[in-house]
Motif scaffolding. Structure first.
Motif, PDB file in Angstrom:
ATOM      1  N   PRO A  40      -0.619  -4.717  -4.996  1.00 37.81           N
ATOM      2  CA  PRO A  40      -0.138  -4.513  -3.618  1.00 37.81           C
ATOM      3  C   PRO A  40      -1.257  -4.296  -2.604  1.00 37.81           C
ATOM      4  O   PRO A  40      -1.083  -4.567  -1.419  1.00 37.81           O
ATOM      5  CB  PRO A  40       0.727  -3.243  -3.725  1.00 37.81           C
ATOM      6  CG  PRO A  40       1.109  -3.151  -5.163  1.00 37.81           C
ATOM      7  CD  PRO A  40      -0.058  -3.714  -5.919  1.00 37.81           C
ATOM      8  N   SER A  97       6.195  -0.570  -5.738  1.00 34.33           N
ATOM      9  CA  SER A  97       5.083  -1.519  -5.589  1.00 34.33           C
ATOM     10  C   SER A  97       4.911  -1.956  -4.137  1.00 34.33           C
ATOM     11  O   SER A  97       3.800  -2.242  -3.702  1.00 34.33           O
ATOM     12  CB  SER A  97       5.317  -2.789  -6.425  1.00 34.33           C
ATOM     13  OG  SER A  97       5.276  -2.509  -7.788  1.00 34.33           O
ATOM     14  N   MET A 149      14.617  -4.159  -9.249  1.00 30.79           N
ATOM     15  CA  MET A 149      14.142  -4.818  -8.028  1.00 30.79           C
ATOM     16  C   MET A 149      13.972  -3.788  -6.905  1.00 30.79           C
ATOM     17  O   MET A 149      12.951  -3.755  -6.224  1.00 30.79           O
ATOM     18  CB  MET A 149      15.122  -5.913  -7.614  1.00 30.79           C
ATOM     19  CG  MET A 149      14.810  -6.545  -6.271  1.00 30.79           C
ATOM     20  SD  MET A 149      15.916  -7.929  -5.848  1.00 30.79           S
ATOM     21  CE  MET A 149      17.479  -7.081  -5.626  1.00 30.79           C
ATOM     22  N   LEU A 177       0.957   1.613  -0.601  1.00 27.94           N
ATOM     23  CA  LEU A 177       0.281   1.444   0.691  1.00 27.94           C
ATOM     24  C   LEU A 177       0.128   2.759   1.442  1.00 27.94           C
ATOM     25  O   LEU A 177      -0.588   2.835   2.431  1.00 27.94           O
ATOM     26  CB  LEU A 177       1.037   0.429   1.557  1.00 27.94           C
ATOM     27  CG  LEU A 177       0.807  -1.068   1.265  1.00 27.94           C
ATOM     28  CD1 LEU A 177      -0.667  -1.362   1.065  1.00 27.94           C
ATOM     29  CD2 LEU A 177       1.595  -1.588   0.119  1.00 27.94           C
ATOM     30  N   LYS A 203       1.908 -12.159  -8.257  1.00 31.94           N
ATOM     31  CA  LYS A 203       3.257 -11.811  -8.680  1.00 31.94           C
ATOM     32  C   LYS A 203       4.094 -13.046  -9.000  1.00 31.94           C
ATOM     33  O   LYS A 203       4.944 -13.015  -9.870  1.00 31.94           O
ATOM     34  CB  LYS A 203       3.934 -10.965  -7.600  1.00 31.94           C
ATOM     35  CG  LYS A 203       3.313  -9.593  -7.514  1.00 31.94           C
ATOM     36  CD  LYS A 203       4.174  -8.629  -6.780  1.00 31.94           C
ATOM     37  CE  LYS A 203       3.598  -7.229  -6.937  1.00 31.94           C
ATOM     38  NZ  LYS A 203       4.401  -6.222  -6.260  1.00 31.94           N
ATOM     39  N   ALA A 207       0.736  -4.028 -11.230  1.00 30.49           N
ATOM     40  CA  ALA A 207       1.690  -4.493 -10.208  1.00 30.49           C
ATOM     41  C   ALA A 207       1.914  -3.488  -9.078  1.00 30.49           C
ATOM     42  O   ALA A 207       2.304  -3.872  -7.975  1.00 30.49           O
ATOM     43  CB  ALA A 207       3.025  -4.838 -10.864  1.00 30.49           C
ATOM     44  N   SER A 256      14.151 -10.580  -6.535  1.00 29.65           N
ATOM     45  CA  SER A 256      12.745 -10.629  -6.142  1.00 29.65           C
ATOM     46  C   SER A 256      12.088  -9.459  -6.881  1.00 29.65           C
ATOM     47  O   SER A 256      12.783  -8.625  -7.428  1.00 29.65           O
ATOM     48  CB  SER A 256      12.604 -10.496  -4.627  1.00 29.65           C
ATOM     49  OG  SER A 256      13.271  -9.352  -4.165  1.00 29.65           O
ATOM     50  N   GLN A 257      10.796  -9.387  -6.884  1.00 31.38           N
ATOM     51  CA  GLN A 257       9.998  -8.417  -7.657  1.00 31.38           C
ATOM     52  C   GLN A 257       9.848  -8.950  -9.084  1.00 31.38           C
ATOM     53  O   GLN A 257      10.784  -8.952  -9.878  1.00 31.38           O
ATOM     54  CB  GLN A 257      10.600  -7.001  -7.681  1.00 31.38           C
ATOM     55  CG  GLN A 257      10.748  -6.362  -6.311  1.00 31.38           C
ATOM     56  CD  GLN A 257       9.397  -6.092  -5.636  1.00 31.38           C
ATOM     57  OE1 GLN A 257       8.401  -5.842  -6.287  1.00 31.38           O
ATOM     58  NE2 GLN A 257       9.375  -6.166  -4.322  1.00 31.38           N
ATOM     59  N   LEU A 292       8.399  -8.052 -11.935  1.00 28.26           N
ATOM     60  CA  LEU A 292       8.658  -7.333 -13.187  1.00 28.26           C
ATOM     61  C   LEU A 292      10.164  -7.204 -13.445  1.00 28.26           C
ATOM     62  O   LEU A 292      10.605  -7.197 -14.600  1.00 28.26           O
ATOM     63  CB  LEU A 292       7.991  -5.952 -13.193  1.00 28.26           C
ATOM     64  CG  LEU A 292       6.468  -5.922 -13.021  1.00 28.26           C
ATOM     65  CD1 LEU A 292       5.907  -4.542 -13.353  1.00 28.26           C
ATOM     66  CD2 LEU A 292       5.772  -6.975 -13.868  1.00 28.26           C
ATOM     67  N   ASP A 351      11.131  -1.335  -7.776  1.00 27.49           N
ATOM     68  CA  ASP A 351       9.810  -1.957  -7.615  1.00 27.49           C
ATOM     69  C   ASP A 351       9.496  -2.225  -6.147  1.00 27.49           C
ATOM     70  O   ASP A 351       8.332  -2.156  -5.739  1.00 27.49           O
ATOM     71  CB  ASP A 351       9.734  -3.274  -8.405  1.00 27.49           C
ATOM     72  CG  ASP A 351       9.587  -3.027  -9.913  1.00 27.49           C
ATOM     73  OD1 ASP A 351       9.283  -1.890 -10.303  1.00 27.49           O
ATOM     74  OD2 ASP A 351       9.773  -3.983 -10.683  1.00 27.49           O
ATOM     75  N   GLN A 398       8.162 -12.298   0.523  1.00 27.45           N
ATOM     76  CA  GLN A 398       7.102 -12.550  -0.448  1.00 27.45           C
ATOM     77  C   GLN A 398       7.640 -13.492  -1.519  1.00 27.45           C
ATOM     78  O   GLN A 398       8.849 -13.601  -1.705  1.00 27.45           O
ATOM     79  CB  GLN A 398       6.672 -11.234  -1.115  1.00 27.45           C
ATOM     80  CG  GLN A 398       6.015 -10.240  -0.151  1.00 27.45           C
ATOM     81  CD  GLN A 398       5.746  -8.893  -0.775  1.00 27.45           C
ATOM     82  OE1 GLN A 398       6.418  -8.482  -1.705  1.00 27.45           O
ATOM     83  NE2 GLN A 398       4.759  -8.190  -0.252  1.00 27.45           N
TER      84      GLN A 398
END
Lengths: 244, 244
Positions: free
Chosen positions: A141, B137, B130, B142, A45, A136, A99-100, A102, B133, A87
């Motif tokens: 993940p 994601s 954000m 999960l 990412k 993504a 953040s993230q 995409l 996602d 992250q």
């Protein structure tokens, strides 16, 4: 159009960043830690953002977050304030923190000049987003550092399983959408997502030859200057056993 | 603006769909299978599309894909041709097939009139993406059906762990971005992502009270007609033990 201030990119400054960035004096060379399978899984990412910055020609200030040193600098209280998900990447840009990856890519695409990273046509945009999200959300993940830590001893097989499952879905989709690149003949966010995922697949010993369209697109993309000159296998600080 | 043909939504027609849709004669009532924890985990992304359709007032033809019957209809060869990832939803719209819910939502937002699902301002759009996602994601993959099947006996604890981890990150982010809704005072794709994720959290016995902003936003959103009248707890075909 947002103001053209230089963004700050907080990320793990290892191969994927070295691979993609090289955009100017602002991106300084920083020593690399020892190779780690775990660390690699978290890079995808981050690489997405740096490659987007490279393709758009956006200069930025890198702030390395070393995922190995100090038990993982992304877990520090200081970094947690910036990115509560702990992250990489986090980007400080135009007064906000995003953040993230995409979300970052689409933000810079909407606010910066340079080659467009999503097509103008809504159908093309939908296909680019579908492919990007398949990678993504549907692959990356499941091979994330934190997930593999939870899985433990069988982490390599786990990652391989989910990458193969994703590639089995991605291959027929790309067969329909691809031209020279993932969607038609214009490079896009989908291509930016594909290359680091293939790189991770190879690290996890996935036979990419089973997926001829993915293989062909990855090869074409790696011939582009933005990907080629920054490939992790040929950087000054690449460990000798990873050089090609 | 694309042509206004009625999309075909292939999805699992269980509670989340009943919850969100109710958009007109085209969406017919279909019998529900017995309650299943596994099946619920796969519904989040499907619900995202249906709620987007509901908020935009888009009529569509539903084609149910029963995740339980016949060992999972999403695994059939026929469905695999439509969506090689073998997940719901898949949307046939304007001559293309789009899987991946956020790609669908953004496509209908870009091509259909009605309330906008992403803000006009690029910074607001970045924040909406954000948050979306982070959920789509960072949390949902999960607790996906296929992942939980791989995990086996400890699947409930696994899902709970990743939802809690995600909510711990989401809460401080929403504290900064939220107004009446996730980002400011306009409903957006982020809200569409939040509600089904909170619903899943509650099913996995996550104490949502620990996250006051998430709890407050979810409560506000559930008061909206589009979410309220379609809530899974009060549908004609909701099993008696799930009614409220």
């Amino acid at each position: 159009m947002a103001s053209q201030t230089k963004p700050v990119l907080h990320g793990y400054f290892r191969s994927s960043c070295s691979w993609r960035v090289r955009i100017g004096e602002s991106c300084t060379s920083i020593g690399l830690p020892a190779c780690s399978l775990n660390a690699f899984t978290m890079l995808t990412k981050f690489a997405l953002c740096t490659s987007a910055f490279a393709l758009k020609g956006i200069e930025y200030d890198p702030v390395p977050v070393n995922l190995i040193q100090d038990g993982g600098q992304q877990l520090s209280e200081q970094y947690k304030k910036l990115n509560p998900m702990q992250q990489v990447p986090s980007v400080e840009i135009d007064g906000i923190t995003v953040s993230q990856s995409l979300a970052v890519i689409q933000y810079v695409d909407e606010t910066r000049p340079g080659p467009r990273l999503l097509p103008a046509d809504p159908k093309g945009r939908a296909q680019v987003r579908m492919i990007s999200d398949l990678i993504a959300s549907g692959i990356q993940p499941l091979q994330n550092l934190h997930v593999l830590q939870k899985i433990g001893a069988e982490k390599a097989q786990w990652a391989q399983h989910f990458i193969e499952r994703g590639f089995q879905a991605l291959e027929p989709i790309l067969k329909q959408t691809a031209g020279k690149y993932c969607v038609g003949d214009e490079i896009s966010m989908a291509d930016i997502c594909l290359v680091p995922q293939v790189y991770n697949a190879e690290r996890f010993k996935v036979d990419v030859g089973q997926y001829p369209t993915i293989k062909r697109l990855n090869r074409t993309l790696l011939e582009m200057e933005a990907f080629k000159v920054t490939h992790p296998s040929c950087q000054p600080d690449t460990p000798a056993d990873l050089r090609s």
